[in-house]
Design an enzyme around this catalytic site. Structure first.
Site: not given
Ligand code: NAG
Ligand code: NAG
Ligand code: NAG
Ligand code: NAG
Ligand code: NAG
Ligand code: NAG
Ligand code: NAG
Ligand code: NAG
Ligand code: NAG
Length: 893
Positions: A652-654, A657, A659, A773
């Protein structure tokens, strides 16, 4: 109307024999009298404010009958006349003066406790000639007790306690006609003057409570005539006299409390006649002389409190007869001689307080089996000898204080058996040897003070297991070695000064309110997290070589050595060994600028002592090794595990960046968040990356994702986290099967977890941390579906000194509306986002407008269990409160 009543009443007696007429007349009699009673009650009600009136809705003349017998709080006899008025705990804010007592000839019980009544107690209360029970306690009556109370000749129980504005003296005439009185409660008022000797007329009195007043003068001898008394409370007054010997006449006394007065002279030996006494309190007086040996006659005594007097002499051995003793408080006297042996047979003792005396005794012989003992304070006496391993035989001990004595020898390891212990103070003694490792078993320990002894050896790493420790004081000993790196972050008070401790100050020591590490051999940086707390420089003075931002210390960055700190979670391996992550510094390499070195090392205590912890190994010559996990994992292992961050390991993406999931050769799985090549050059991403490191290394919480380490190098910027098996809450909610598995209990639990994490960040961290967030994508779930807040790239430290203005960040839909017009960061921004996440967790998705009835996720059947339903509803209400548009009216976490 009133003449009508008179007539019917007169007729009733003359027509008794005519059954038919009698019943008619009776009816009219009842109705007439009760109508006068009803009218008096309604008049009283009318004197209240509208709101209080609405509490007495049943009090109305509606319907056919004018009888008040069915009204709330009213009790009638068979004839329909009012005998009881019981409105205790109803808030009335009225005056008793407005209730016409002449209308209640048959009233027997009047209970108006805690009704917020004010004004005077009216004299016409004396009209209640049949009254047996009067309870006016807990109101705001003021003025004097009316003499008319003496008219209540039938009174059995009288309670006017807790009316703090009642004043004046007790009129002796009050006590002439109360011959049936068994209970008199006048405590906690403003009564002053002396206790009239006429009180001796109340010969049927069983309970007398005059405590917490301003009564002065002496204790009247006539009290000794009240031989039925079981309870006599005169404590917390200003009585100034001897304790009369006639107290010995009170053979039925069960509770006697005369404490907090100015009583003088000896404790009369006649007290031994009161052999039914269970509680005896004579503390905080000026009593002198010895404790009478006759006390041994009081074999039922459970509480004996003689503290804070000037009693002297030795303890009568007869005290052992008090086999039922649970609380013994002899503290702050000048008692002397031995005592401990006499207590060995008091098996039921729960609390022993002997502090502040002149007791001299060999503590080694002190131990009987005391299974119930929970609190023992022997401090500031002259106890000597060694602590016996038998100490471990008090399994319920929660507090042990022996400071300020002459105890010698070592601390027995059996101390570790006292698993309930919360408070341990052995300071200012002559203790030698090492701190026993068993101390690590004391998981409830909050307060540990071993200072001012002659202890040697290291501070055991086992102390790290004491996760509730708030106060730790080991100063003025001969301790050596390092400060354990994982002392819990709950610590608020730490004093390790005046020892021979060496090594560096662990980074885990943050958020400490008071710290003193002076007079040791410490070196290296004073962690920023500590200097943020503005401690006086003396807290670190007289060490070997500390540096940092603290005033008076050299900067740590004056040499080309880059010093970087690592996160510090404790990881427990299956074998129960601890994995420690240690901190080190490394020289910059000519080619690679600063590279962070973080190491994991498995060690046992013994290893720790014998071998130096190795720092990261050098590999490939110039490439500094990055990882040293369980002593075997290195940077290369991560590259290998992810095939150099191959896309197939990407999960996935954070916020920035991508992951990756990496299974290390040890079998442990970690998550890696890596900045991609281009991102790595973007200053915005670099900033997020650094913020995340900065925040996550400073905080630790069970609902915040753990950072195991990181590499901060231009070529490879990545973070290593604990791996969360179930991914993000967002994904789980959007997968049918997984959402169904997330039942109501688990959902509420997730919300609580996020709330705990945010509350910790907002209220327990200095400065507070605002995440900025919070969204369902940033809440991760482990295999047990426990929630972990992640992605701290946008987090802000709410530094009170700097502007909190900012640019808008966050995830659309979760951003608090006020951020659209004011760019000021407050923790209420997170509270808003939390509200959205909470509703989303319950609803299954985020909706724009919310109808309360379709708020819940339709894929689950509505909660069946009442308790679960309550939880879910209160969570919805809470979420809505978090979503209020005015940030000030949102709750705090
Ligand atoms: C007290 O009782 C006497 C006789 O019973 C009566 O005359 C008097 O009115 C009463 N006093 C008050 C204040 O009710
Ligand atoms: C005590 O009772 C008697 C007779 O009932 C009455 O005459 C007397 O006034 C009462 N005493 C007081 C102080 O009210
Ligand atoms: C002890 O109590 C008994 C009654 O159980 C009594 O007769 C005796 O006088 C008491 N002894 C002392 C010294 O008070
Ligand atoms: C006596 O009263 C004081 C003051 O209220 C209280 O702290 C103490 O526990 C009482 N002692 C006994 C033995 O009842
Ligand atoms: C002690 O307590 C027990 C139980 O509470 C009671 O039965 C006994 O009479 C008390 N007195 C003595 C002297 O043991
Ligand atoms: C003992 O009495 C003194 C004087 O009355 C008071 O200041 C002190 O607080 C008391 N100490 C305790 C432990 O109750
Ligand atoms: C404690 O009880 C035992 C057995 O009842 C007795 O032998 C011993 O003398 C008692 N100890 C003391 C100090 O009274
Ligand atoms: C220890 O304390 C608990 C609770 O306070 C109590 O239930 C238990 O009986 C105690 N254990 C012993 C051995 O007295
Ligand atoms: C204290 O008592 C123990 C056990 O009875 C004994 O061995 C020790 O010598 C005593 N200590 C002193 C200082 O008298």
């Amino acid at each position: 109307m009133s003449s009508n009543i008179q007539l019917s009443m007169a007729s009733s007696s003359s027509l008794l024999l005519n059954v038919v007429t009698w019943s008619t007349i009776f009816l009219s009699f009842a109705t007439s009298e009760s109508s006068s009673e009803a009218q008096a009650l309604l008049d009283w009600k009318a004197s209240f404010n509208e709101f209080e009136q609405s509490n007495l809705r049943s009090w109305s003349m509606s319907g056919r009958t004018s009888s008040p017998c069915k009204w709330f709080g009213i009790i009638c006899n068979q004839a329909g006349s009012v005998t009881g008025i019981s409105l205790s705990e109803m808030i009335l804010y009225g005056k008793l003066d407005d209730l016409n007592f002449f209308s209640f000839p048959n009233l027997v019980r009047l209970s108006l406790s805690s009704c917020r009544l004010c004004g005077a107690i009216p004299a016409h209360i004396g009209a209640l000639s049949k009254l047996t029970h009067l309870d006016l306690s807990g109101n705001d009556f003021f003025g004097k007790l009316p003499l008319a109370l003496a008219n209540l000749t039938q009174i059995v129980e009288l309670d006017i306690s807790k009316n703090y504005y009642i004043e004046g003296e007790l009129d002796p005439r009050l006590f002439t006609n109360w011959t049936k009185l068994t209970s008199l409660q006048l405590q906690s008022t403003g009564l002053s003057g002396s206790i009239p000797s006429e009180i001796g007329n109340l010969i049927n009195l069983v309970q007398l409570d005059l405590s917490h007043n301003k009564l002065s003068g002496s204790i009247p001898l006539t009290l000794g005539d009240l031989s039925s008394l079981t309870t006599l409370f005169l404590h917390s007054n200003q009585l100034h006299s001897l304790i009369p010997s006639k107290v010995g006449n009170l053979k039925n006394l069960v509770q006697l409390n005369l404490s907090y007065n100015n009583l003088i002279g000896p404790i009369p030996p006649a007290i031994g006649n009161c052999n039914n006494l269970v509680q005896l309190g004579l503390s905080n007086n000026f009593l002198s002389g010895p404790i009478p040996y006759t006390i041994g006659n009081c074999s039922n005594l459970s509480t004996l409190d003689l503290s804070n007097n000037t009693l002297s002499g030795a303890i009568p051995p007869a005290i052992v007869s008090c086999s039922n003793l649970t609380n013994l408080d002899l503290s702050y006297n000048t008692l002397s001689g031995p005592i401990l042996k006499s207590l060995t047979n008091c098996t039921y003792l729960h609390t022993i307080q002997l502090q502040g005396n002149l007791f001299v005794d060999n503590i080694t012989e002190a131990y009987g089996v005391h299974p119930y003992l929970s609190h023992i304070d022997l401090s500031y006496n002259r106890f000597y000898g060694k602590l016996s391993p038998d100490l471990g035989k008090c399994p319920n001990l929660t507090s042990l204080q022996i400071q300020g004595n002459d105890i010698s020898g070592a601390i027995p390891d059996e101390l570790g058996w006292l698993t309930e212990l919360q408070y341990l103070d052995l300071s200012s003694n002559q203790l030698v040897g090492e701190i026993p490792l068993g101390i690590g078993s004391l998981s409830y320990l909050r307060h540990l003070d071993l200072s001012r002894n002659k202890l040697s050896g290291p501070i055991p790493e086992e102390l790290e297991n004491c996760s509730n420790l708030k106060y730790l004081r080991l100063s003025n000993n001969y301790l050596i070695g390092k400060i354990p790196s994982q002392l819990d972050s709950n610590l608020v008070n730490l004093n390790l000064s005046h020892n021979n401790l060496s090594g560096t100050i662990p980074y885990s020591l943050s958020n400490i309110a008071s710290i003193d590490l002076s007079y040791n051999d410490l070196e290296g940086p004073i962690p920023d997290s500590i200097t943020l707390g503005y401690y006086p420089p003396e807290a670190f003075s007289n060490n070997k070589g500390l540096c940092g931002k603290a005033k008076g210390f050299p900067s740590c960055f004056s040499s080309p050595t880059a010093i970087v700190v690592s996160p510090t979670p404790i990881v427990k391996t299956k074998k129960g060994h601890k994995v420690m992550i240690f901190v080190t510094a490394s020289l910059c390499n000519a080619m690679f600028l600063a590279c962070v070195i973080v190491g994991f090392l498995l060690f046992s205590r013994r290893k720790m002592r014998n071998t130096q912890i190795g720092i990261g190994k050098k590999k490939n010559g110039d490439l500094l090794s990055i990882w040293n996990y369980d002593g075997t994992i290195a940077y290369e292992d991560i590259i290998k595990a992810t095939e150099d961050f191959d896309i197939k390991y990407c999960i996935g993406t954070g916020g920035y960046g991508s992951v990756y999931r990496a299974e290390l050769p040890t079998g442990k799985t970690v998550a890696l968040k890596k900045l991609n090549g281009l991102e790595g050059e973007d200053p915005a991403y670099q900033k997020s990356f650094k913020t995340e490191i900065r925040v996550l290394t400073a905080i630790r919480h069970r609902n915040i994702v753990k950072l195991h380490g990181f590499c901060s190098h231009q070529r490879c910027m990545f973070l290593v986290y604990e791996y969360m098996e179930r991914g993000s809450l967002f994904c789980v909610l959007r997968t049918e099967i997984e959402a169904a598995e997330l039942d109501w209990i688990k959902r509420v639990n997730i919300i609580k977890g996020v709330a705990h994490a945010l509350s910790y960040m907002h209220h327990d961290c200095t400065p507070p941390i605002i995440h900025r967030d919070i969204s369902s994508s940033n809440v991760l779930l482990d295999s047990e579906l426990q929630a972990y807040v992640s992605d701290f790239g946008t987090a802000r430290l709410l530094d009170p000194d700097s502007s909190n203005q900012t640019i808008l960040v966050g995830t659309y839909g979760y951003i608090a509306p006020e951020l659209a017009y004011s760019m000021i960061v407050t923790e209420k921004n997170d509270v808003y986002s939390f509200g959205v996440v909470t509703l989303e967790t319950l609803m299954g998705s985020v909706a724009k407008t919310i109808m309360l009835n379709d708020v819940l996720d339709p894929r689950l059947s509505p909660p069946a269990d009442q308790l679960v339903a309550q939880d879910v509803v209160s969570v919805v209400m809470l979420a809505l409160a978090c979503l209020r548009s005015d940030p000030r009216s949102r709750p705090t976490m």
